[in-house]
Design a protein around this motif. Sequence first.
Motif, short mmCIF file in Angstrom:
data_model
loop_
_atom_site.label_atom_id
_atom_site.label_comp_id
_atom_site.label_asym_id
_atom_site.label_seq_id
_atom_site.Cartn_x
_atom_site.Cartn_y
_atom_site.Cartn_z
N GLU A 118 0.82 -1.21 0.00
CA GLU A 118 0.00 0.00 0.00
C GLU A 118 0.86 1.26 0.00
N ARG A 119 2.02 1.22 0.67
CA ARG A 119 2.91 2.38 0.70
C ARG A 119 3.63 2.58 -0.62
N ASP A 120 4.04 1.50 -1.23
CA ASP A 120 4.80 1.57 -2.48
C ASP A 120 3.84 1.42 -3.65
N HIS A 121 3.79 2.42 -4.49
CA HIS A 121 2.88 2.38 -5.63
C HIS A 121 3.46 1.62 -6.80
N GLY A 122 4.62 1.08 -6.63
CA GLY A 122 5.22 0.26 -7.67
C GLY A 122 6.06 1.06 -8.63
N PRO A 123 6.78 0.33 -9.46
CA PRO A 123 7.66 1.02 -10.42
C PRO A 123 6.91 1.79 -11.49
N GLU A 124 5.66 1.41 -11.75
CA GLU A 124 4.90 2.13 -12.78
C GLU A 124 4.65 3.58 -12.37
N ALA A 125 4.28 3.79 -11.12
CA ALA A 125 4.03 5.16 -10.65
C ALA A 125 5.31 5.98 -10.65
N ARG A 126 6.42 5.37 -10.25
CA ARG A 126 7.69 6.10 -10.26
C ARG A 126 8.10 6.45 -11.69
N THR A 127 7.84 5.57 -12.63
CA THR A 127 8.17 5.84 -14.03
C THR A 127 7.30 6.98 -14.57
N VAL A 128 6.04 6.99 -14.22
CA VAL A 128 5.15 8.07 -14.66
C VAL A 128 5.64 9.40 -14.11
N TRP A 129 6.00 9.44 -12.83
CA TRP A 129 6.49 10.69 -12.25
C TRP A 129 7.82 11.10 -12.86
N ALA A 130 8.68 10.14 -13.16
CA ALA A 130 9.96 10.46 -13.79
C ALA A 130 9.72 11.07 -15.17
N TRP A 131 8.79 10.51 -15.94
CA TRP A 131 8.47 11.08 -17.25
C TRP A 131 7.87 12.48 -17.11
N PHE A 132 7.02 12.67 -16.11
CA PHE A 132 6.43 13.99 -15.88
C PHE A 132 7.53 15.02 -15.62
N TRP A 133 8.44 14.73 -14.68
CA TRP A 133 9.49 15.68 -14.34
C TRP A 133 10.46 15.89 -15.50
N PHE A 134 10.74 14.83 -16.25
CA PHE A 134 11.62 14.98 -17.41
C PHE A 134 11.01 15.94 -18.41
N THR A 135 9.74 15.75 -18.77
CA THR A 135 9.12 16.64 -19.76
C THR A 135 9.00 18.06 -19.22
N PHE A 136 8.70 18.22 -17.93
CA PHE A 136 8.60 19.54 -17.33
C PHE A 136 9.95 20.25 -17.37
N LEU A 137 11.00 19.55 -16.96
CA LEU A 137 12.33 20.17 -16.91
C LEU A 137 12.94 20.37 -18.29
N ALA A 138 12.55 19.55 -19.24
CA ALA A 138 13.12 19.67 -20.58
C ALA A 138 12.34 20.65 -21.46
N PHE A 139 11.06 20.80 -21.21
CA PHE A 139 10.20 21.59 -22.09
C PHE A 139 10.27 23.08 -21.81
N TRP A 140 10.04 23.50 -20.57
CA TRP A 140 9.89 24.92 -20.27
C TRP A 140 11.12 25.77 -20.53
N PRO A 141 12.32 25.33 -20.16
CA PRO A 141 13.48 26.18 -20.50
C PRO A 141 13.62 26.40 -22.00
N ARG A 142 13.31 25.40 -22.78
CA ARG A 142 13.41 25.54 -24.24
C ARG A 142 12.37 26.52 -24.77
N VAL A 143 11.18 26.52 -24.19
CA VAL A 143 10.15 27.47 -24.60
C VAL A 143 10.61 28.90 -24.30
N PHE A 144 11.18 29.12 -23.12
CA PHE A 144 11.66 30.46 -22.77
C PHE A 144 12.83 30.89 -23.64
N ILE A 145 13.72 29.97 -23.97
CA ILE A 145 14.85 30.32 -24.85
C ILE A 145 14.34 30.76 -26.22
N ILE A 146 13.39 30.02 -26.76
CA ILE A 146 12.80 30.41 -28.05
C ILE A 146 12.11 31.76 -27.94
#
Length: 108
Positions: free
Chosen positions: A9-37
């Motif tokens: 119940e405490r550990d949501h499994g590797p699927e949830a961690r992968t989803v959060w990792a993808w979320f943070w990756f796209t957030f950190l990779a996307f916004w600086p590039r938008v501002f640079i453009i």
Amino acid sequence: MRSTPTAQERDHGPEARTVWAWFWFTFLAFWPRVFIIGFWIFGSQLGDAFSSWVIPAAGWLIAPSTTLAYALMWGASSNGVHGAEWLVVAAGVLIDIITWSLVRRLGD
């Protein structure tokens, strides 16, 4: 009646961690590039901070947070990065390192 959650119940499994990792990756990779453009199209800060278009273009591909932080600090108070402004650039470097570590983690 059970008061403490089980390990499952405490550990949501590797699927949830992968989803959060993808979320943070796209957030950190996307916004600086938008501002640079945005800086490139609507302002002169990026052109003033760098002597040619090659460095911001490479920064857009490899280290967008560092490039963005440097350009912001360049135009913040003077035509240069001085003193404590380097801490903001260092934070950009740290964000880029975190983003690349997420890329590595997601590739595994």
